[in-house]
Design a protein around this motif. Structure first.
Motif, PDB file in Angstrom:
ATOM      1  N   ASN A  13      -0.501  18.947 -16.188  1.00  0.00           N
ATOM      2  CA  ASN A  13       0.841  18.388 -16.020  1.00  0.00           C
ATOM      3  C   ASN A  13       1.854  19.525 -16.033  1.00  0.00           C
ATOM      4  O   ASN A  13       2.117  20.096 -17.091  1.00  0.00           O
ATOM      5  CB  ASN A  13       1.157  17.419 -17.162  1.00  0.00           C
ATOM      6  CG  ASN A  13       0.077  16.377 -17.352  1.00  0.00           C
ATOM      7  OD1 ASN A  13      -0.542  15.942 -16.387  1.00  0.00           O
ATOM      8  ND2 ASN A  13      -0.172  15.987 -18.600  1.00  0.00           N
ATOM      9  N   LEU A  15       5.121  21.258 -16.579  1.00  0.00           N
ATOM     10  CA  LEU A  15       6.325  20.913 -17.336  1.00  0.00           C
ATOM     11  C   LEU A  15       7.177  22.156 -17.517  1.00  0.00           C
ATOM     12  O   LEU A  15       6.646  23.262 -17.607  1.00  0.00           O
ATOM     13  CB  LEU A  15       5.946  20.398 -18.739  1.00  0.00           C
ATOM     14  CG  LEU A  15       4.964  19.231 -18.826  1.00  0.00           C
ATOM     15  CD1 LEU A  15       4.608  18.984 -20.297  1.00  0.00           C
ATOM     16  CD2 LEU A  15       5.557  17.974 -18.217  1.00  0.00           C
ATOM     17  N   ASP A  17       9.403  23.871 -20.279  1.00  0.00           N
ATOM     18  CA  ASP A  17       9.655  23.777 -21.716  1.00  0.00           C
ATOM     19  C   ASP A  17      11.115  24.110 -22.017  1.00  0.00           C
ATOM     20  O   ASP A  17      11.638  25.106 -21.524  1.00  0.00           O
ATOM     21  CB  ASP A  17       8.759  24.756 -22.483  1.00  0.00           C
ATOM     22  CG  ASP A  17       7.309  24.308 -22.513  1.00  0.00           C
ATOM     23  OD1 ASP A  17       7.021  23.189 -22.045  1.00  0.00           O
ATOM     24  OD2 ASP A  17       6.463  25.079 -23.000  1.00  0.00           O
ATOM     25  N   GLY A  66       6.036  25.808 -18.777  1.00  0.00           N
ATOM     26  CA  GLY A  66       5.108  25.214 -19.729  1.00  0.00           C
ATOM     27  C   GLY A  66       4.086  24.333 -19.031  1.00  0.00           C
ATOM     28  O   GLY A  66       3.756  24.541 -17.866  1.00  0.00           O
ATOM     29  N   GLY A  67       3.644  23.304 -19.740  1.00  0.00           N
ATOM     30  CA  GLY A  67       2.528  22.493 -19.251  1.00  0.00           C
ATOM     31  C   GLY A  67       1.266  23.198 -19.715  1.00  0.00           C
ATOM     32  O   GLY A  67       1.011  24.342 -19.313  1.00  0.00           O
ATOM     33  N   ALA A  68       0.503  22.544 -20.606  1.00  0.00           N
ATOM     34  CA  ALA A  68      -0.569  23.255 -21.302  1.00  0.00           C
ATOM     35  C   ALA A  68      -1.549  23.951 -20.349  1.00  0.00           C
ATOM     36  O   ALA A  68      -1.836  25.143 -20.495  1.00  0.00           O
ATOM     37  CB  ALA A  68      -1.293  22.278 -22.223  1.00  0.00           C
ATOM     38  N   ASN A  71      -0.054  26.884 -18.550  1.00  0.00           N
ATOM     39  CA  ASN A  71      -0.003  28.072 -19.405  1.00  0.00           C
ATOM     40  C   ASN A  71      -1.362  28.775 -19.408  1.00  0.00           C
ATOM     41  O   ASN A  71      -1.443  30.003 -19.384  1.00  0.00           O
ATOM     42  CB  ASN A  71       0.352  27.689 -20.844  1.00  0.00           C
ATOM     43  CG  ASN A  71       1.707  27.000 -20.957  1.00  0.00           C
ATOM     44  OD1 ASN A  71       2.565  27.196 -20.108  1.00  0.00           O
ATOM     45  ND2 ASN A  71       1.884  26.190 -21.994  1.00  0.00           N
ATOM     46  N   THR A 137       7.336  15.273 -24.957  1.00  0.00           N
ATOM     47  CA  THR A 137       7.223  15.396 -23.500  1.00  0.00           C
ATOM     48  C   THR A 137       7.680  14.160 -22.742  1.00  0.00           C
ATOM     49  O   THR A 137       7.338  13.036 -23.098  1.00  0.00           O
ATOM     50  CB  THR A 137       5.754  15.713 -23.131  1.00  0.00           C
ATOM     51  OG1 THR A 137       5.445  17.006 -23.630  1.00  0.00           O
ATOM     52  CG2 THR A 137       5.535  15.695 -21.641  1.00  0.00           C
ATOM     53  N   PHE A 168      -4.537  16.687 -21.673  1.00  0.00           N
ATOM     54  CA  PHE A 168      -3.287  15.951 -21.497  1.00  0.00           C
ATOM     55  C   PHE A 168      -3.277  15.176 -20.175  1.00  0.00           C
ATOM     56  O   PHE A 168      -2.584  14.166 -20.061  1.00  0.00           O
ATOM     57  CB  PHE A 168      -2.102  16.921 -21.485  1.00  0.00           C
ATOM     58  CG  PHE A 168      -1.610  17.369 -22.836  1.00  0.00           C
ATOM     59  CD1 PHE A 168      -1.299  16.442 -23.822  1.00  0.00           C
ATOM     60  CD2 PHE A 168      -1.408  18.710 -23.105  1.00  0.00           C
ATOM     61  CE1 PHE A 168      -0.794  16.859 -25.058  1.00  0.00           C
ATOM     62  CE2 PHE A 168      -0.902  19.129 -24.339  1.00  0.00           C
ATOM     63  CZ  PHE A 168      -0.602  18.195 -25.305  1.00  0.00           C
ATOM     64  N   ASN A 291       3.839  28.608 -30.136  1.00  0.00           N
ATOM     65  CA  ASN A 291       3.759  27.648 -29.034  1.00  0.00           C
ATOM     66  C   ASN A 291       2.895  28.229 -27.919  1.00  0.00           C
ATOM     67  O   ASN A 291       3.159  29.318 -27.427  1.00  0.00           O
ATOM     68  CB  ASN A 291       5.174  27.348 -28.503  1.00  0.00           C
ATOM     69  CG  ASN A 291       5.172  26.198 -27.523  1.00  0.00           C
ATOM     70  OD1 ASN A 291       4.236  25.392 -27.493  1.00  0.00           O
ATOM     71  ND2 ASN A 291       6.208  26.121 -26.705  1.00  0.00           N
ATOM     72  N   ASP A 295      -3.333  27.408 -25.608  1.00  0.00           N
ATOM     73  CA  ASP A 295      -3.439  27.527 -24.142  1.00  0.00           C
ATOM     74  C   ASP A 295      -3.818  28.955 -23.762  1.00  0.00           C
ATOM     75  O   ASP A 295      -4.604  29.171 -22.832  1.00  0.00           O
ATOM     76  CB  ASP A 295      -2.109  27.186 -23.465  1.00  0.00           C
ATOM     77  CG  ASP A 295      -1.580  25.818 -23.878  1.00  0.00           C
ATOM     78  OD1 ASP A 295      -2.406  24.953 -24.249  1.00  0.00           O
ATOM     79  OD2 ASP A 295      -0.352  25.618 -23.817  1.00  0.00           O
TER      80      ASP A 295
HETATM   81  C1  26A Z   1       1.011  14.612 -21.638  1.00  0.00           C
HETATM   82  N1  26A Z   1       1.606  15.620 -22.487  1.00  0.00           N
HETATM   83  C2  26A Z   1       2.166  15.163 -23.716  1.00  0.00           C
HETATM   84  C3  26A Z   1       1.589  16.965 -22.120  1.00  0.00           C
HETATM   85  C4  26A Z   1       2.151  18.012 -22.897  1.00  0.00           C
HETATM   86  C5  26A Z   1       1.996  19.346 -22.450  1.00  0.00           C
HETATM   87  N2  26A Z   1       1.342  19.660 -21.327  1.00  0.00           N
HETATM   88  C6  26A Z   1       0.839  18.631 -20.625  1.00  0.00           C
HETATM   89  N3  26A Z   1       0.955  17.321 -20.981  1.00  0.00           N
HETATM   90  N4  26A Z   1       2.871  18.055 -24.050  1.00  0.00           N
HETATM   91  C7  26A Z   1       3.132  19.346 -24.306  1.00  0.00           C
HETATM   92  N5  26A Z   1       2.617  20.131 -23.342  1.00  0.00           N
HETATM   93  C8  26A Z   1       2.668  21.596 -23.211  1.00  0.00           C
HETATM   94  O1  26A Z   1       1.944  22.186 -24.226  1.00  0.00           O
HETATM   95  C9  26A Z   1       2.315  23.546 -24.232  1.00  0.00           C
HETATM   96  C10 26A Z   1       1.977  24.184 -25.544  1.00  0.00           C
HETATM   97  O2  26A Z   1       0.631  24.155 -25.765  1.00  0.00           O
HETATM   98  C11 26A Z   1       4.061  22.174 -23.334  1.00  0.00           C
HETATM   99  O3  26A Z   1       4.714  22.194 -22.076  1.00  0.00           O
HETATM  100  C12 26A Z   1       3.796  23.578 -23.885  1.00  0.00           C
HETATM  101  O4  26A Z   1       4.029  24.582 -22.935  1.00  0.00           O
END
Ligand code: 26A
Length: 342
Positions: A13, A15, A17, A66-68, A71, A137, A168, A291, A295
Motif C-alpha cells: 500500500n 502511503l 507518511d 512510506g507504505g511498509a 519502504n 493510516t 498490510f 519508524n 521494513d
Molecule cells: C493497511 N495499513 C494500516 C498500512 C500501513 C502501512 N503500510 C501499509 N498499510 N500502516 C502503516 N504503514 C506504514 O508502515 C511504515 C512503518 O513500518 C507507514 O507508512 C510507515 O512508513
C-alpha cells in the motif's frame, strides 16, 4: 532477462507518511498505543481522521515516503542498486503520489503504480513518542489496487525471481496476493510474506489463512507472533517464538519463519532447524526514530535473498540495514552509500 526487468517484486500500500513528535496526552486523546499500527476504516465516522490536519501544525512535521512494503522495496534497492526492485500498489493523481514516485526513483525502485483518478493517495500519520511510533493510516487510493493491474504487467511478474508481500495488503486485495503466490508456487520462486501488524492476524485471519500456504518465508516481530498465536488458538506460550514458528510451519518442509524481537536475537525456524541471529546494536543516542525499522530489516533481508546469500547472511544484512535506517528520520535510508560486508 531484460535489464529493465526487476529481480524482486514487492506488493503493498503506497502511503505518504506525515510524521511528527507528539506527547503521550496527544496519543491518549485518540486512545492510541505508543507502538501500534491501526487502520481508519471509515473516514466519515472515525474521529482520528482529524490527526492528519492537526499534525500540520506540529513544529517538526515532515512528509516522508512510506507504505511498509514500499519502504522495504527502497531498502532492498539501497543494497541491490537501480532497477533491480519493482513495486506494485495503487496511488491517486496528486502531489503525494508525485512525492512517492520521486522517492522511488531516487532510490532506484521501479514504480509499477496503478493510478486511481478519483481517490487521493493514501497517508499514514506517524506519531513519534521517544523510540516508539504509533501509525494511523487512511489507505485512500491504496485500497483500490486490483489483480488486473498485475495482469497488465505480467511480463514483469514472469521475469521476476522472487516476491515480497506486505501483510498490510491483506486488507486490500488478497486476490492479488494469491495471483502472485500461484505464479511463485508454480515456478518455485521464493514468496516472502510479512505479517506487518498485530491487527492482521487478529482481524484479517481468513485472508491470512488463504495466503499463508504460498509463503516460503514468513517474517514477523514478537507482537505479531503473539497475535497470531492468540488468533489461531495456539496452546503454546504466546512468548515462545520457536513454538509459534513450528506451529506455522506445520508439515510444510518449504517454509521458514523469521521472528524479529527488538534488541533480542532474531529467531529463525525451518522444518528441521531452529537458531538465532544477533542484532546490530546501536548507541540509543544515535537513534533518530525507529519508524520503519522492520521494513528496513525486510529490505536488507530481501536483497540478500535476491543475491542468493545464505539465510543467516540475509538476516544479518537485514539487521545491518535496520541499524542504518533508524539513524534517519522516518522509514528512510542514508544518502551516503554504505556497503555491507558479512
Ligand atoms: C493497511 N495499513 C494500516 C498500512 C500501513 C502501512 N503500510 C501499509 N498499510 N500502516 C502503516 N504503514 C506504514 O508502515 C511504515 C512503518 O513500518 C507507514 O507508512 C510507515 O512508513
Amino acid at each position: 532477462m531484460s535489464a529493465a526487468s526487476p529481480k524482486l517484486i514487492c506488493l503493498g500500500n503506497p502511503l505518504l507518511d506525515i510524521q511528527a513528535t507528539v506527547t503521550e496526552e496527544y496519543l491518549n486523546k485518540y486512545s492510541l498505543k505508543a507502538n501500534d499500527a491501526i487502520l481508519i476504516e471509515d473516514v466519515t465516522k472515525d474521529p482520528r481522521v482529524k490527526i492528519f490536519d492537526e499534525l500540520l501544525g506540529f513544529p517538526d512535521v515532515s512528509f516522508i515516503a512510506g507504505g511498509a512494503a514500499q519502504n522495504t522495496a527502497r531498502g532492498a534497492a539501497y543494497v541491490l542498486g537501480p532497477k533491480k526492485v519493482g513495486y506494485f500498489g495503487c496511488v491517486g493523481k496528486d502531489k503525494f503520489s508525485e512525492k512517492l514516485l520521486d522517492a522511488n526513483e531516487q532510490s532506484g525502485v521501479v514504480s509499477l503504480y496503478q493510478v486511481n483518478e478519483t481517490v487521493g493517495t493514501g497517508k499514514c500519520a506517524s506519531l513519534i513518542t521517544g523510540h516508539n511510533r504509533s501509525l494511523v493510516t487512511d489507505l485512500g487510493a491504496a485500497n483500490h489496487f486490483t489483480p488486473e493491474h498485475l495482469t497488465k504487467h505480467w511480463d514483469i511478474v514472469e521475469n521476476a525471481e522472487l516476491f515480497y508481500i506486505g501483510g498490510f495488503h491483506l486488507t486490500v486485495s488478497p486476490e492479488a496476493i494469491v495471483k502472485l503466490g500461484e505464479h511463485a508456487k508454480e515456478h518455485g520462486k521464493p514468496f516472502v510474506l510479512n505479517l506487518s501488524a498485530p491487527f492482521i492476524p487478529q482481524f484479517f485471519k481468513s485472508a491470512l489463512t488463504k495466503v499463508l500456504p504460498y509463503a516460503t518465508i514468513l517474517i514477523a516481530n514478537e507482537t505479531e507472533a503473539a497475535s497470531y498465536a492468540e488468533s489461531y488458538g495456539l496452546t503454546c506460550e504466546k512468548t515462545d517464538l520457536v513454538a509459534i514458528a513450528k506451529e506455522i510451519i506445520g508439515v510444510d518442509p518449504k517454509k521458514t519463519v523469521i521472528f524479529t524481537h527488538g534488541l533480542e536475537p532474531t529467531v529463525v525456524v525451518t522444518s528441521t532447524t531452529s537458531s538465532t541471529v544477533p542484532v546490530h546494536p546501536l548507541d540509543p543516542s544515535k537513534i533518530a526514530d525507529t519508524n520503519g525499522a522492520g521494513d528496513a530489516f525486510a529490505g536488507g533481508f530481501m536483497a540478500g535473498l535476491a543475491e542468493g546469500k545464505p539465510l543467516k547472511t540475509c538476516i544479518d544484512l537485514g539487521q545491518w540495514l535496520a541499524k542504518l535506517s533508524i539513524q534517519e528520520v522516518g522509514a528512510s535510508y542514508p544518502k551516503e552509500k554504505f556497503t555491507y560486508s558479512a
